[in-house]
Scaffold this motif. Sequence first.
Motif, PDB file in Angstrom:
ATOM      1  N   ARG A 139      -4.809   7.715   4.609  1.00 35.63           N
ATOM      2  CA  ARG A 139      -6.242   7.918   4.406  1.00 35.63           C
ATOM      3  C   ARG A 139      -7.046   6.931   5.246  1.00 35.63           C
ATOM      4  O   ARG A 139      -8.025   7.287   5.904  1.00 35.63           O
ATOM      5  CB  ARG A 139      -6.605   7.767   2.929  1.00 35.63           C
ATOM      6  N   ILE A 140      -6.605   5.672   5.254  1.00 37.81           N
ATOM      7  CA  ILE A 140      -7.296   4.654   6.054  1.00 37.81           C
ATOM      8  C   ILE A 140      -7.192   4.984   7.539  1.00 37.81           C
ATOM      9  O   ILE A 140      -8.168   4.877   8.289  1.00 37.81           O
ATOM     10  CB  ILE A 140      -6.712   3.250   5.744  1.00 37.81           C
ATOM     11  N   LEU A 141      -6.026   5.424   7.970  1.00 35.82           N
ATOM     12  CA  LEU A 141      -5.843   5.800   9.373  1.00 35.82           C
ATOM     13  C   LEU A 141      -6.734   6.974   9.749  1.00 35.82           C
ATOM     14  O   LEU A 141      -7.348   6.988  10.819  1.00 35.82           O
ATOM     15  CB  LEU A 141      -4.375   6.143   9.627  1.00 35.82           C
ATOM     16  N   ALA A 142      -6.861   7.951   8.853  1.00 37.84           N
ATOM     17  CA  ALA A 142      -7.736   9.102   9.118  1.00 37.84           C
ATOM     18  C   ALA A 142      -9.191   8.661   9.209  1.00 37.84           C
ATOM     19  O   ALA A 142      -9.943   9.163  10.065  1.00 37.84           O
ATOM     20  CB  ALA A 142      -7.555  10.155   8.036  1.00 37.84           C
ATOM     21  N   GLU A 143      -9.606   7.731   8.376  1.00 35.14           N
ATOM     22  CA  GLU A 143     -10.980   7.215   8.434  1.00 35.14           C
ATOM     23  C   GLU A 143     -11.220   6.471   9.749  1.00 35.14           C
ATOM     24  O   GLU A 143     -12.293   6.575  10.338  1.00 35.14           O
ATOM     25  CB  GLU A 143     -11.248   6.286   7.248  1.00 35.14           C
ATOM     26  N   GLN A 144     -10.248   5.695  10.197  1.00 38.63           N
ATOM     27  CA  GLN A 144     -10.400   4.976  11.454  1.00 38.63           C
ATOM     28  C   GLN A 144     -10.474   5.942  12.626  1.00 38.63           C
ATOM     29  O   GLN A 144     -11.219   5.726  13.574  1.00 38.63           O
ATOM     30  CB  GLN A 144      -9.233   4.006  11.655  1.00 38.63           C
ATOM     31  N   ARG A 145      -9.698   7.012  12.580  1.00 36.93           N
ATOM     32  CA  ARG A 145      -9.709   7.984  13.677  1.00 36.93           C
ATOM     33  C   ARG A 145     -11.032   8.729  13.764  1.00 36.93           C
ATOM     34  O   ARG A 145     -11.428   9.153  14.837  1.00 36.93           O
ATOM     35  CB  ARG A 145      -8.562   8.982  13.497  1.00 36.93           C
ATOM     36  N   LYS A 146     -11.717   8.890  12.635  1.00 31.89           N
ATOM     37  CA  LYS A 146     -13.023   9.555  12.661  1.00 31.89           C
ATOM     38  C   LYS A 146     -14.051   8.731  13.421  1.00 31.89           C
ATOM     39  O   LYS A 146     -15.016   9.263  13.952  1.00 31.89           O
ATOM     40  CB  LYS A 146     -13.530   9.793  11.237  1.00 31.89           C
TER      41      LYS A 146
ATOM     42  N   MET B 245       0.850  -1.179   0.000  1.00 33.13           N
ATOM     43  CA  MET B 245       0.000   0.000   0.000  1.00 33.13           C
ATOM     44  C   MET B 245       0.892   1.238   0.000  1.00 33.13           C
ATOM     45  O   MET B 245       1.940   1.250   0.630  1.00 33.13           O
ATOM     46  CB  MET B 245      -0.870  -0.051   1.259  1.00 33.13           C
ATOM     47  N   LYS B 246       0.446   2.266  -0.682  1.00 34.50           N
ATOM     48  CA  LYS B 246       1.198   3.517  -0.717  1.00 34.50           C
ATOM     49  C   LYS B 246       0.991   4.258   0.601  1.00 34.50           C
ATOM     50  O   LYS B 246      -0.049   4.106   1.252  1.00 34.50           O
ATOM     51  CB  LYS B 246       0.729   4.378  -1.880  1.00 34.50           C
ATOM     52  N   PRO B 247       1.972   5.060   1.015  1.00 35.62           N
ATOM     53  CA  PRO B 247       1.830   5.786   2.285  1.00 35.62           C
ATOM     54  C   PRO B 247       0.604   6.690   2.322  1.00 35.62           C
ATOM     55  O   PRO B 247      -0.043   6.825   3.359  1.00 35.62           O
ATOM     56  CB  PRO B 247       3.121   6.604   2.377  1.00 35.62           C
ATOM     57  N   ALA B 248       0.259   7.312   1.207  1.00 31.96           N
ATOM     58  CA  ALA B 248      -0.915   8.189   1.189  1.00 31.96           C
ATOM     59  C   ALA B 248      -2.191   7.398   1.459  1.00 31.96           C
ATOM     60  O   ALA B 248      -3.093   7.865   2.168  1.00 31.96           O
ATOM     61  CB  ALA B 248      -1.003   8.917  -0.153  1.00 31.96           C
ATOM     62  N   GLU B 249      -2.271   6.193   0.907  1.00 30.71           N
ATOM     63  CA  GLU B 249      -3.451   5.349   1.121  1.00 30.71           C
ATOM     64  C   GLU B 249      -3.535   4.893   2.579  1.00 30.71           C
ATOM     65  O   GLU B 249      -4.615   4.873   3.171  1.00 30.71           O
ATOM     66  CB  GLU B 249      -3.400   4.136   0.183  1.00 30.71           C
ATOM     67  N   SER B 250      -2.403   4.537   3.168  1.00 27.60           N
ATOM     68  CA  SER B 250      -2.420   4.118   4.568  1.00 27.60           C
ATOM     69  C   SER B 250      -2.798   5.292   5.475  1.00 27.60           C
ATOM     70  O   SER B 250      -3.505   5.101   6.458  1.00 27.60           O
ATOM     71  CB  SER B 250      -1.080   3.529   4.977  1.00 27.60           C
TER      72      SER B 250
END
Length: 187
Positions: A55-62, A48-53
């Motif tokens: 994005r996923i981390l930001a979604e989980q934090r929401k 996975m690209k760092p930008a995608e990871s």
Amino acid sequence: MFSQRMWAAGCSRGVGLRLGTVPHSALKRLAQTTSAFQYVKPFTTQPMKPAESQRILAEQRKLRPVAPHLAIYRMQINYFNSPFNRITGSVLSGAFYCFGAAYLVSPLFGWHLDTATIAAAFGSMPVAAKVAAKFAMAFPFTFHGINGVGHLVWDTGTGFARKQIVSRGWTILGLSVASAVYLAVWV
């Protein structure tokens, strides 16, 4: 699961048992049946690209719950006294070191920071400016000193009831203002 694995491993090796009393094959069978109940959740990873990871981390934090903040509590005097004590200590020590350093290097730069010049400059100020300057210097000193005495009282292990903490905070603030006004006006 770890305890099941340890028990199965111990049984297969005959740990804790006299090897002659239980047949080794029975222990192996027991270990195999015990390990059949263990659940292993398969998972796979993918590059996975760092930008995608991110994005996923930001979604989980929401989706995480928000912890309560200081805004939900009723503010009391001790919420202000503690940080203000640190601020006044930093301001006092910073001003002391800055003025001391400026006083030491003033002859090199031609500054007039000698005692006679400072006294003459202060004497030429209007009375209201003198009182305001003296109060601005006296209040942090008195507040930090009186609050320090309050902390020494706390170090004895007394005064931790809620009413005592609140009354101590207002007493410290009142004594600090009164002593700073006294120093500014009459000294």
